[in-house]
Structures are given as structure tokens and as C-alpha cells.
Design an enzyme around this catalytic site. Structure first.
Site, PDB file in Angstrom:
ATOM      1  N   SER A  29       0.250  -1.637  -0.083  1.00 57.69           N
ATOM      2  CA  SER A  29       0.038  -0.100  -0.231  1.00 57.69           C
ATOM      3  C   SER A  29       1.041   1.086  -0.012  1.00 57.69           C
ATOM      4  O   SER A  29       0.413   2.369  -0.594  1.00 57.69           O
ATOM      5  CB  SER A  29      -0.952   0.439   1.290  1.00 57.69           C
ATOM      6  OG  SER A  29      -2.141  -1.628   1.631  1.00 57.69           O
TER       7      SER A  29
ATOM      8  N   HIS B 123       1.251   4.742   4.293  1.00 61.90           N
ATOM      9  CA  HIS B 123      -0.194   5.063   3.154  1.00 61.90           C
ATOM     10  C   HIS B 123       0.761   7.232   3.301  1.00 61.90           C
ATOM     11  O   HIS B 123       1.145   6.836   1.827  1.00 61.90           O
ATOM     12  CB  HIS B 123      -1.398   5.367   3.657  1.00 61.90           C
ATOM     13  CG  HIS B 123      -2.038   3.684   3.543  1.00 61.90           C
ATOM     14  ND1 HIS B 123      -3.545   3.365   3.344  1.00 61.90           N
ATOM     15  CD2 HIS B 123      -1.554   2.827   3.107  1.00 61.90           C
ATOM     16  CE1 HIS B 123      -3.573   2.402   3.408  1.00 61.90           C
ATOM     17  NE2 HIS B 123      -2.295   1.914   2.929  1.00 61.90           N
TER      18      HIS B 123
END
Length: 295
Positions: free
Chosen positions: A199, A245
């Protein structure tokens, strides 16, 4: 009456707002080649100083390098998604191995700052010298929905970026974004909190996509909406390593900006300096956290 969408003359399904400075035909990011001023299409570049079917080279638009290049200076290739395919293949291969071996494999490669491992009867983690976890964790998944979502995102975002940046620059951006996500997670998350997944690298590609679209004067609303939705999901959904992230997004955006905005005459230097400075920043973050945990 609405204006008709302008599409690349070589890829009619792709809308674009960029035209070749020589023949003025519309071209997409995969087809555009950096010139001394603006962009040219592959046919005009191959025509070189002798001129192409569109006519001689206009004054003020010399072709200094007849080799087709991307907007970031990378070489055009027959398969602009090759690196993306390899990355997806690696992620899937690691996932299948994790399914076959189980938690023992995952625990040996996921990102953890410093924790006691009952199986090893010892402390493990990045702070214990297991630096490889910063990168191996970015190729590691467990849940089917997790890898499915990440690989679909990688295919969707990675292909156009690889075509626009070139293979080497694209791979560099991907790896640095993944490392950036791991570094911020290592710095801010609890030392015994494990994390894994691509991610961080995916968010880096999302940030790079925004930079590229802005550079090409594309409509920014779709990518901004996608970014906002992903950030809302990141902070609203429990169990997500938001640090990875955010770290990947920041690094991917910074690296992409240096790649696509580097001046032509100093492109390679600016790109290398940008990547080196980002890598040094990542190393500094990892070193600082290691000192905190072991000092």
C-alpha cells in the site's frame, strides 16, 4: 454543444490535451517524447532533421536526440508495462509462498520495529538489525482482498506511469515509495506492531500520478477525488497502517516531481540528486528510530 474529446492519434481510446510541436497531432503520455521545446510524436522524432511526412523541422525546434524518450527522459519500449507485470508477479509469488508456509514465513518478513518472537525465543525487528524487513514487507500480503486491491491498483496506476517515466525511473519511484512508507511506519507505529503490504508503494504511485497529470495539464479532479477517498478510507478504517500510506504518498510525490520537472539539460543530474536526497531522508528516519529503540 459539447466539445468533442481529443484523443491520441496512435491510441484513439486515450483522451489527451498534448499535441506534437511539429505535426500538431494529439499524443498521449506513452507517445510523447521530450523535445527542446514541448513534446514530439514518435514519427516526427524518427524523421529527425531530414523532416518527416509532416514536413521539415521548424526553426526553433531542433531534434538533439533522435532516440524516442519519455517525458522523464526514459527510453520508449515495446512493452511499457513490463516492470509493472514483474512487480505484480513478485507480489503474487510471495503471497502464494505465504499461503503455503503460513505465519512462520510472514513473521520472518513483515515490518516490525522491535518485538519478542516466541518462536525464535529472541528479539526481532528492524531495530535488531533486520533492515531487510523495510522492503520485504512491501511485497508481503496475507488476506486475498488485500492483495487483490493492491494489485489492481498497481496495474491501473503503474502502467501509465511506467510508460511516462520509463522502466528504470518507474522502478526507482516504486521502491523508494515503498521504503518511505516502511520508514514512516517504523518511526511512528508501536514498536511491536507488525505491518505488511504494498500500500505504501501504491500510494506513492497515486501521488506520482497527480504530479504527472498536473505536469501535462490534465483535469486534476479525478485523481484528487481518488486521493481524498483513499485518505478517508486510510484514516476511517481500523487496522490500516496509515503511516505507510502517508509515507509512500509523500515520497512518491517528491520523487515524481523531481523526475518530470527536471530541466532537459540537467535532467539526469536533477533526477539522481532528488532520488539520493529522498533515500538519505529515509535512512535518517530509520536511524533515528533505531536509536530511540535501542539507546
Amino acid at each position: 454543444m459539447e466539445d468533442q474529446a481529443v484523443c491520441c492519434y496512435r491510441h484513439p481510446q486515450r483522451e489527451t490535451g498534448i499535441s506534437c510541436v511539429r505535426c500538431e497531432r494529439p499524443i498521449c503520455p506513452e507517445c510523447m517524447i521530450n523535445a527542446s521545446v514541448g513534446f514530439q510524436c514518435p514519427e516526427c522524432v524518427r524523421g529527425g532533421a531530414q523532416g518527416s511526412s509532416s514536413g521539415p523541422v521548424p526553426a526553433g525546434h531542433p531534434v538533439r536526440d533522435a532516440r524516442p524518450r519519455t517525458i522523464a527522459g526514459g527510453a520508449l519500449t515495446a512493452d511499457p508495462r513490463l516492470v509493472t507485470k514483474i512487480l505484480i508477479g513478485l507480489n503474487l509469488a510471495v503471497w502464494f509462498v505465504a499461503l503455503a508456509i503460513g505465519d512462520r514465513f510472514v513473521n520472518a518478513l513483515d515490518l516490525v520495529g522491535r518485538a519478542y518472537d516466541p518462536g525464535a525465543a529472541d528479539l526481532v525487528g528492524v531495530a535488531e538489525g533486520q533492515w531487510y524487513r523495510l522492503i520485504t514487507a512491501t511485497f508481503l500480503h496475507q488476506e486475498p482482498y488485500h492483495i487483490a486491491f493492491n494489485m489492481l491498483s498497481l496495474w491501473w496506476l503503474g502502467g501509465p506511469l511506467e510508460a511516462a517515466l520509463g522502466r528504470a525511473r518507474y522502478l526507482t519511484l516504486y521502491l523508494l515509495a515503498g521504503l518511505g512508507g516502511s520508514a514512516l511506519s517504523y518511526l511512528l507505529a508501536a514498536q511491536n506492531q507488525p505491518s505488511l503490504g504494498a500500500s505504501g508503494a501504491i500510494f506513492g504511485l497515486l501521488g506520482a500520478t497527480a504530479v504527472l497529470m498536473r505536469r501535462l495539464n490534465y483535469d486534476m479532479r479525478p485523481v484528487i477525488a481518488l486521493l481524498v477517498l483513499n485518505l478517508i478510507f486510510t484514516f476511517a478504517w481500523s487496522g490500516i497502517a496509515w503511516q505507510a500510506h502517508v509515507g509512500g504518498l509523500v515520497v512518491g510525490t517528491a520523487v515524481a516531481y523531481g523526475m518530470v520537472h527536471a530541466p532537459r539539460e540537467k535532467r539526469a543530474l536533477v533526477q539522481r540528486v532528488t532520488c539520493t536526497l529522498v533515500l538519505l531522508a529515509i535512512v535518517a528516519v530509520v536511524w533515528l528510530r533505531t536509536v530511540q529503540l535501542t539507546g
